[in-house]
Design a protein around this motif. Structure first.
Motif, short mmCIF file in Angstrom:
data_model
loop_
_atom_site.label_atom_id
_atom_site.label_comp_id
_atom_site.label_asym_id
_atom_site.label_seq_id
_atom_site.Cartn_x
_atom_site.Cartn_y
_atom_site.Cartn_z
N VAL A 1 38.47 -35.57 -35.18
CA VAL A 1 39.18 -35.09 -36.37
C VAL A 1 40.34 -36.00 -36.72
N ALA A 2 40.95 -36.64 -35.73
CA ALA A 2 42.13 -37.48 -35.96
C ALA A 2 41.85 -38.62 -36.94
N GLY A 3 40.59 -39.01 -37.06
CA GLY A 3 40.25 -40.09 -37.99
C GLY A 3 40.02 -39.64 -39.41
N HIS A 4 40.28 -38.36 -39.70
CA HIS A 4 40.01 -37.81 -41.03
C HIS A 4 41.23 -37.05 -41.55
N PRO A 5 42.13 -37.74 -42.24
CA PRO A 5 43.32 -37.06 -42.76
C PRO A 5 42.95 -35.85 -43.61
N GLY A 6 43.66 -34.74 -43.36
CA GLY A 6 43.41 -33.52 -44.12
C GLY A 6 42.41 -32.58 -43.47
N ALA A 7 41.63 -33.08 -42.51
CA ALA A 7 40.69 -32.23 -41.79
C ALA A 7 41.42 -31.46 -40.70
N VAL A 8 40.87 -30.30 -40.32
CA VAL A 8 41.47 -29.50 -39.27
C VAL A 8 40.46 -29.28 -38.15
N LEU A 9 40.98 -28.88 -37.00
CA LEU A 9 40.14 -28.48 -35.88
C LEU A 9 40.11 -26.96 -35.86
N ASN A 10 38.96 -26.38 -36.14
CA ASN A 10 38.82 -24.94 -36.27
C ASN A 10 38.31 -24.36 -34.95
N LEU A 11 39.10 -23.50 -34.33
CA LEU A 11 38.80 -22.98 -33.00
C LEU A 11 38.26 -21.55 -33.10
N VAL A 12 37.13 -21.31 -32.42
CA VAL A 12 36.48 -20.00 -32.44
C VAL A 12 36.21 -19.56 -31.00
N VAL A 13 36.60 -18.33 -30.68
CA VAL A 13 36.34 -17.78 -29.36
C VAL A 13 34.94 -17.19 -29.35
N MET A 14 34.13 -17.61 -28.40
CA MET A 14 32.79 -17.07 -28.26
C MET A 14 32.84 -15.58 -27.94
N PRO A 15 32.19 -14.73 -28.76
CA PRO A 15 32.19 -13.30 -28.44
C PRO A 15 31.47 -13.04 -27.12
N GLY A 16 31.89 -11.99 -26.43
CA GLY A 16 31.22 -11.60 -25.21
C GLY A 16 30.19 -10.52 -25.47
N ALA A 17 29.66 -9.96 -24.40
CA ALA A 17 28.69 -8.88 -24.52
C ALA A 17 29.35 -7.59 -24.96
N ASP A 18 30.65 -7.46 -24.70
CA ASP A 18 31.40 -6.26 -25.06
C ASP A 18 32.88 -6.63 -25.13
N ARG A 19 33.76 -5.61 -25.24
CA ARG A 19 35.19 -5.87 -25.38
C ARG A 19 35.98 -5.46 -24.12
N THR A 20 35.31 -5.45 -22.98
CA THR A 20 36.02 -5.10 -21.75
C THR A 20 37.12 -6.13 -21.46
N ASN A 21 38.20 -5.63 -20.84
CA ASN A 21 39.36 -6.49 -20.53
C ASN A 21 39.90 -7.17 -21.79
N ARG A 22 39.87 -6.42 -22.89
CA ARG A 22 40.20 -7.01 -24.19
C ARG A 22 41.58 -7.67 -24.19
N ARG A 23 42.61 -6.98 -23.71
CA ARG A 23 43.96 -7.54 -23.77
C ARG A 23 44.06 -8.82 -22.96
N GLU A 24 43.50 -8.82 -21.76
CA GLU A 24 43.54 -10.03 -20.92
C GLU A 24 42.82 -11.17 -21.62
N ARG A 25 41.68 -10.89 -22.22
CA ARG A 25 40.92 -11.94 -22.90
C ARG A 25 41.68 -12.45 -24.13
N GLN A 26 42.36 -11.57 -24.83
CA GLN A 26 43.15 -12.01 -25.98
C GLN A 26 44.27 -12.94 -25.55
N VAL A 27 45.00 -12.54 -24.53
CA VAL A 27 46.12 -13.36 -24.04
C VAL A 27 45.63 -14.72 -23.56
N ASN A 28 44.55 -14.72 -22.79
CA ASN A 28 44.03 -15.98 -22.25
C ASN A 28 43.51 -16.89 -23.36
N ALA A 29 42.80 -16.32 -24.32
CA ALA A 29 42.27 -17.14 -25.41
C ALA A 29 43.40 -17.79 -26.20
N LEU A 30 44.43 -17.02 -26.52
CA LEU A 30 45.56 -17.59 -27.27
C LEU A 30 46.27 -18.66 -26.46
#
Length: 247
Positions: free
Chosen positions: A69-98
């Protein structure tokens, strides 16, 4: 894919890294974009980010994406967290992902690249409900930005326009896809979202970055090239008097 987007009238392209193939290189990406021709709007990196910090593989792949991306002015790096099978340990996963995405964003910023977080709405996503978005916007770590995807926002039970106004200071990229009243994805312009009003709101709040249009409807699954063509036609039909501005 890039050639199809270019023929449909688009000026930019945002591939997910897996679309580039296992042996992808920044040079090959540059060559494909140049031959289309298209500008790089964003590069989308999807990872688990389950630990308190990045794994070696996650860091390696993120660094390769930053380099590209660094070679393309104006472009961004778009980050997406892969969804899991469910939302267990949601708060821990949110904190870690961020925390992991903050590490990526800091290294990206050192290269002059903006990294921004794109939440999604599958059942196993840990950022999908109004409460999740409240936490996200309260705890989004600098220099990480925010990519609202209006389809995912609506699917999570929120008003995309209200959220855009609320989060305007941290929006660094935008995804638009349409949705039916029953929650299934719709072809662009054929669902319940008021896309012109959404674009107008982005203009009102001073957003001047890329808007990436997506179509995840059944039509797109059956014939993706036709879906791209139809989306391009919708955009230029809807904003025909400002076509050069939106390009």
């Amino acid at each position: 894919m890039a050639e199809t987007a270019s023929r449909a009238g688009f000026a930019g392209f945002e591939p997910e890294i897996f679309m580039l193939g296992a042996g992808w290189t920044a040079r090959q990406l540059d060559e494909d974009l140049a031959s289309a021709p298209l500008r790089l709007a964003a590069l989308c990196l999807v990872r688990d980010w389950r630990g308190e910090s990045e794994t070696d593989d996650e860091r390696r792949e993120a660094n390769a994406a930053i380099d590209a991306v660094a070679g393309h002015p104006g472009a961004v790096l778009n980050l997406v967290v892969m969804p899991g099978a469910d939302r267990t340990n949601r708060r821990e996963r949110q904190v870690n992902a961020l925390a992991c995405m903050r590490e990526v964003a800091k290294r990206a910023a050192d290269r002059g690249v903006i990294a921004t977080f794109h939440p999604n709405s599958p059942a196993g996503s840990v950022f999908r409900t109004p409460d999740d978005y409240t936490l996200l916007l309260n705890e989004l770590p600098a220099p990480l930005g925010f990519t609202p995807d209006v389809g995912h926002i609506a699917k999570g039970g929120m008003d995309p326009i209200a959220l855009i106004r609320q989060a305007s200071d941290v929006i660094r990229h935008v995804h638009i896809k349409d949705i039916d009243a029953d929650g299934t994805w719709a072809p662009t312009g054929e669902g319940v979202l008021d896309i012109p009003a959404i674009v107008s709101t982005l203009d009102d709040v001073g957003y001047r970055g890329w808007i990436a249009f997506e179509d995840e409807s059944l039509l797109a699954e059956r014939d993706p090239d036709e879906a791209v063509r139809r989306t391009g036609a919708y955009i230029h039909r809807t904003w025909s008097t400002v076509t050069e501005e939106i390009r």
